[in-house]
Scaffold this motif. Structure first.
Motif, PDB file in Angstrom:
ATOM      1  N   THR A 177       0.708  -0.871   0.001  1.00 49.79           N
ATOM      2  CA  THR A 177      -0.028  -0.002   0.376  1.00 49.79           C
ATOM      3  C   THR A 177       0.963   1.316  -0.031  1.00 49.79           C
ATOM      4  OG1 THR A 177      -2.024  -0.898   1.231  1.00 49.79           O
ATOM      5  CG2 THR A 177      -1.719   0.894   1.472  1.00 49.79           C
ATOM      6  N   LEU A 178       1.721   1.389   0.722  1.00 47.50           N
ATOM      7  CA  LEU A 178       2.848   2.427   0.886  1.00 47.50           C
ATOM      8  C   LEU A 178       3.446   2.189  -0.650  1.00 47.50           C
ATOM      9  CD1 LEU A 178       4.304   1.774   4.453  1.00 47.50           C
ATOM     10  CD2 LEU A 178       3.057   3.805   3.836  1.00 47.50           C
ATOM     11  N   LEU A 179       4.143   1.775  -0.985  1.00 45.37           N
ATOM     12  CA  LEU A 179       4.326   1.980  -2.823  1.00 45.37           C
ATOM     13  C   LEU A 179       3.680   2.224  -3.536  1.00 45.37           C
ATOM     14  CD1 LEU A 179       7.023  -1.508  -2.440  1.00 45.37           C
ATOM     15  CD2 LEU A 179       7.822   1.084  -1.919  1.00 45.37           C
ATOM     16  N   ASN A 180       2.612   1.752  -3.352  1.00 45.93           N
ATOM     17  CA  ASN A 180       1.792   1.773  -4.261  1.00 45.93           C
ATOM     18  C   ASN A 180       0.713   3.345  -4.347  1.00 45.93           C
ATOM     19  OD1 ASN A 180       0.933  -1.177  -5.649  1.00 45.93           O
ATOM     20  ND2 ASN A 180      -0.507  -1.475  -4.524  1.00 45.93           N
ATOM     21  N   ARG A 181       0.885   3.928  -3.214  1.00 40.75           N
ATOM     22  CA  ARG A 181       1.026   5.248  -3.021  1.00 40.75           C
ATOM     23  C   ARG A 181       2.323   6.272  -3.053  1.00 40.75           C
ATOM     24  NH1 ARG A 181      -3.556   6.012   1.966  1.00 40.75           N
ATOM     25  NH2 ARG A 181      -5.384   4.397   1.035  1.00 40.75           N
ATOM     26  N   LYS A 182       3.297   5.687  -3.345  1.00 39.32           N
ATOM     27  CA  LYS A 182       4.300   6.509  -3.850  1.00 39.32           C
ATOM     28  C   LYS A 182       5.153   6.676  -2.073  1.00 39.32           C
ATOM     29  CE  LYS A 182       2.591   8.086  -8.693  1.00 39.32           C
ATOM     30  NZ  LYS A 182       3.114   6.706  -8.812  1.00 39.32           N
ATOM     31  N   HIS A 183       5.144   6.162  -1.802  1.00 41.04           N
ATOM     32  CA  HIS A 183       5.734   6.468   0.082  1.00 41.04           C
ATOM     33  C   HIS A 183       7.093   5.883  -0.459  1.00 41.04           C
ATOM     34  CE1 HIS A 183       2.603   8.829   1.666  1.00 41.04           C
ATOM     35  NE2 HIS A 183       1.529   8.144   1.510  1.00 41.04           N
ATOM     36  N   SER A 184       7.793   6.304   0.069  1.00 42.11           N
ATOM     37  CA  SER A 184       9.305   5.009   0.470  1.00 42.11           C
ATOM     38  C   SER A 184       9.118   4.428   1.766  1.00 42.11           C
ATOM     39  CB  SER A 184      10.288   6.522   0.626  1.00 42.11           C
ATOM     40  OG  SER A 184      10.611   7.237  -0.555  1.00 42.11           O
ATOM     41  N   VAL A 185      10.017   3.601   1.320  1.00 44.27           N
ATOM     42  CA  VAL A 185       9.545   2.264   1.923  1.00 44.27           C
ATOM     43  C   VAL A 185      11.425   1.652   2.497  1.00 44.27           C
ATOM     44  CG1 VAL A 185       8.483  -0.048   3.005  1.00 44.27           C
ATOM     45  CG2 VAL A 185       7.101   1.889   2.211  1.00 44.27           C
ATOM     46  N   ILE A 186      11.054   2.170   3.974  1.00 40.21           N
ATOM     47  CA  ILE A 186      12.446   0.940   4.278  1.00 40.21           C
ATOM     48  C   ILE A 186      12.238   0.136   5.134  1.00 40.21           C
ATOM     49  CG2 ILE A 186      14.591   1.152   6.114  1.00 40.21           C
ATOM     50  CD1 ILE A 186      15.054   4.222   5.140  1.00 40.21           C
ATOM     51  N   ALA A 187      12.068  -1.506   4.642  1.00 44.27           N
ATOM     52  CA  ALA A 187      12.173  -2.363   5.243  1.00 44.27           C
ATOM     53  C   ALA A 187      13.104  -2.927   6.240  1.00 44.27           C
ATOM     54  CB  ALA A 187      10.998  -3.297   4.433  1.00 44.27           C
ATOM     55  N   VAL A 188      13.170  -3.663   7.551  1.00 44.21           N
ATOM     56  CA  VAL A 188      14.144  -4.899   8.135  1.00 44.21           C
ATOM     57  C   VAL A 188      12.460  -5.787   8.587  1.00 44.21           C
ATOM     58  CG1 VAL A 188      15.583  -4.964   9.827  1.00 44.21           C
ATOM     59  CG2 VAL A 188      15.313  -2.853   9.158  1.00 44.21           C
ATOM     60  N   ALA A 189      13.418  -7.546   8.871  1.00 44.99           N
ATOM     61  CA  ALA A 189      12.529  -8.810   8.543  1.00 44.99           C
ATOM     62  C   ALA A 189      13.779  -9.084   9.710  1.00 44.99           C
ATOM     63  CB  ALA A 189      12.026  -9.501   7.926  1.00 44.99           C
ATOM     64  N   SER A 190      12.677  -9.654  10.638  1.00 44.61           N
ATOM     65  CA  SER A 190      14.055 -10.564  11.569  1.00 44.61           C
ATOM     66  C   SER A 190      14.064 -12.006  11.333  1.00 44.61           C
ATOM     67  CB  SER A 190      13.632 -10.764  13.106  1.00 44.61           C
ATOM     68  OG  SER A 190      12.082 -11.811  12.809  1.00 44.61           O
ATOM     69  N   ASN A 191      14.866 -12.479  11.723  1.00 44.37           N
ATOM     70  CA  ASN A 191      15.271 -14.233  11.024  1.00 44.37           C
ATOM     71  C   ASN A 191      13.571 -15.023  10.944  1.00 44.37           C
ATOM     72  OD1 ASN A 191      17.783 -13.159   9.670  1.00 44.37           O
ATOM     73  ND2 ASN A 191      18.656 -14.347  12.117  1.00 44.37           N
ATOM     74  N   ALA A 192      12.968 -14.691  12.183  1.00 43.30           N
ATOM     75  CA  ALA A 192      11.620 -15.468  12.593  1.00 43.30           C
ATOM     76  C   ALA A 192      10.811 -14.723  12.246  1.00 43.30           C
ATOM     77  CB  ALA A 192      11.604 -15.041  14.931  1.00 43.30           C
ATOM     78  N   ALA A 193      11.455 -13.574  11.290  1.00 40.85           N
ATOM     79  CA  ALA A 193      10.092 -13.213  10.311  1.00 40.85           C
ATOM     80  C   ALA A 193       9.611 -14.101   9.168  1.00 40.85           C
ATOM     81  CB  ALA A 193      10.349 -11.602  10.721  1.00 40.85           C
ATOM     82  N   ARG A 194      11.090 -14.362   8.814  1.00 40.80           N
ATOM     83  CA  ARG A 194      11.160 -14.333   7.178  1.00 40.80           C
ATOM     84  C   ARG A 194      10.840 -16.350   7.912  1.00 40.80           C
ATOM     85  NH1 ARG A 194      15.262 -12.550   3.977  1.00 40.80           N
ATOM     86  NH2 ARG A 194      16.590 -10.207   5.108  1.00 40.80           N
ATOM     87  N   MET A 195      10.542 -16.863   9.145  1.00 41.74           N
ATOM     88  CA  MET A 195      10.243 -17.697   8.947  1.00 41.74           C
ATOM     89  C   MET A 195       8.623 -18.313   9.080  1.00 41.74           C
ATOM     90  SD  MET A 195      13.270 -19.271  12.161  1.00 41.74           S
ATOM     91  CE  MET A 195      12.616 -20.816  12.103  1.00 41.74           C
ATOM     92  N   VAL A 196       8.000 -17.081   9.555  1.00 40.85           N
ATOM     93  CA  VAL A 196       7.115 -17.182   9.903  1.00 40.85           C
ATOM     94  C   VAL A 196       6.319 -16.712   8.709  1.00 40.85           C
ATOM     95  CG1 VAL A 196       5.003 -16.198  11.084  1.00 40.85           C
ATOM     96  CG2 VAL A 196       6.542 -16.854  12.328  1.00 40.85           C
ATOM     97  N   TRP A 197       6.782 -15.989   7.864  1.00 38.31           N
ATOM     98  CA  TRP A 197       6.088 -15.457   6.818  1.00 38.31           C
ATOM     99  C   TRP A 197       6.249 -16.785   5.842  1.00 38.31           C
ATOM    100  CZ3 TRP A 197       6.249  -9.899   4.815  1.00 38.31           C
ATOM    101  CH2 TRP A 197       6.409 -10.392   3.109  1.00 38.31           C
ATOM    102  N   GLN A 198       6.820 -17.532   6.018  1.00 38.68           N
ATOM    103  CA  GLN A 198       7.363 -18.827   4.928  1.00 38.68           C
ATOM    104  C   GLN A 198       6.108 -19.968   5.546  1.00 38.68           C
ATOM    105  OE1 GLN A 198       9.774 -19.005   2.499  1.00 38.68           O
ATOM    106  NE2 GLN A 198       9.069 -20.745   1.880  1.00 38.68           N
ATOM    107  N   GLU A 199       5.357 -19.421   7.033  1.00 43.24           N
ATOM    108  CA  GLU A 199       4.437 -20.658   6.826  1.00 43.24           C
ATOM    109  C   GLU A 199       3.315 -20.172   6.950  1.00 43.24           C
ATOM    110  OE1 GLU A 199       4.693 -23.690   8.744  1.00 43.24           O
ATOM    111  OE2 GLU A 199       6.635 -24.085   8.096  1.00 43.24           O
TER     112      GLU A 199
END
Length: 204
Positions: free
Chosen positions: A32-54
């Motif tokens: 949504t932020l990118l579609n509205r042309k806002h700049s985004v800086i993302a940081v994901a933890s290792n656990a976040a990547r594991m949950v994302w995969q699930e």
């Protein structure tokens, strides 16, 4: 108290993704932020990547590859404490942690910053910028509540992903979109929810 400098709206929004359930909220928020042309800086933890995969059909690295097609997107590794957002001298439009684990909530409330998500949140608070936390846990015990109260008193917005029952019927995607729109309002990036996500009196 947080500031509401309108100039800051031209600066990037930091999105921290932790290991709580609810990865779909982070994906919808960044989309949504990118579609509205806002700049985004993302940081994901290792656990976040594991949950994302699930939880999601789209792998995290595939989502990042898609976001990198936008010139307004950047990501940092969770261990990169030399990243620009680890310093208050880098201006941002605020930060959203979506979802926010109770471990992250506790760490931020007590000033513990061993990784970039926590350090960026600490910077957001100390610079009096908008910090929005979307906590994912239920039920909540006293320590959870006390930590969130501490952060609220420091100026953070605690935004649980509660479904808007008054917008019945609403599926999971609709609830996620509602929560993301509320986060944008909390950041000061929009004044109001879209018409289809606002409560409107209906004749019974």
């Amino acid at each position: 108290m947080v500031t509401s400098d309108p100039v800051s709206l031209n600066h990037p929004v930091v999105v921290g993704i932790t290991g709580a359930s609810g990865a779909v909220i982070a994906r919808e928020l960044i989309d949504t932020l990118l579609n509205r042309k806002h700049s985004v800086i993302a940081v994901a933890s290792n656990a976040a990547r594991m949950v994302w995969q699930e939880e999601l059909d789209e792998p995290y690295n595939q989502a990042v590859a898609r976001w990198l097609e936008h010139p307004r997107f950047r990501q940092y590794a969770i261990s990169d404490l030399f990243a620009s957002i680890a310093s208050g001298t880098t201006p941002t439009a605020g930060m959203v942690i979506a979802p926010a684990s109770m471990n992250s909530v506790a760490s931020i409330a007590h000033g513990l910053t061993p990784n970039l998500v926590l350090r960026a949140a600490d910077v957001t608070l100390k610079e009096r910028r908008r910090l929005v936390l979307i906590p994912r846990e239920t039920p909540l015990h006293a320590i959870h509540l006390e930590n969130m109260l501490t952060l609220s008193r420091m100026g953070a917005v605690i935004l649980p992903p509660e479904p808007p029952f008054y917008l019945k019927p609403l599926d999971i995607d609709g609830v996620v979109r509602f929560v993301v729109q509320r986060a944008l309002v909390a950041l000061g990036l929009t004044d109001a929810l879209p018409d289809d996500l606002q409560y409107q009196d209906r004749q019974r």
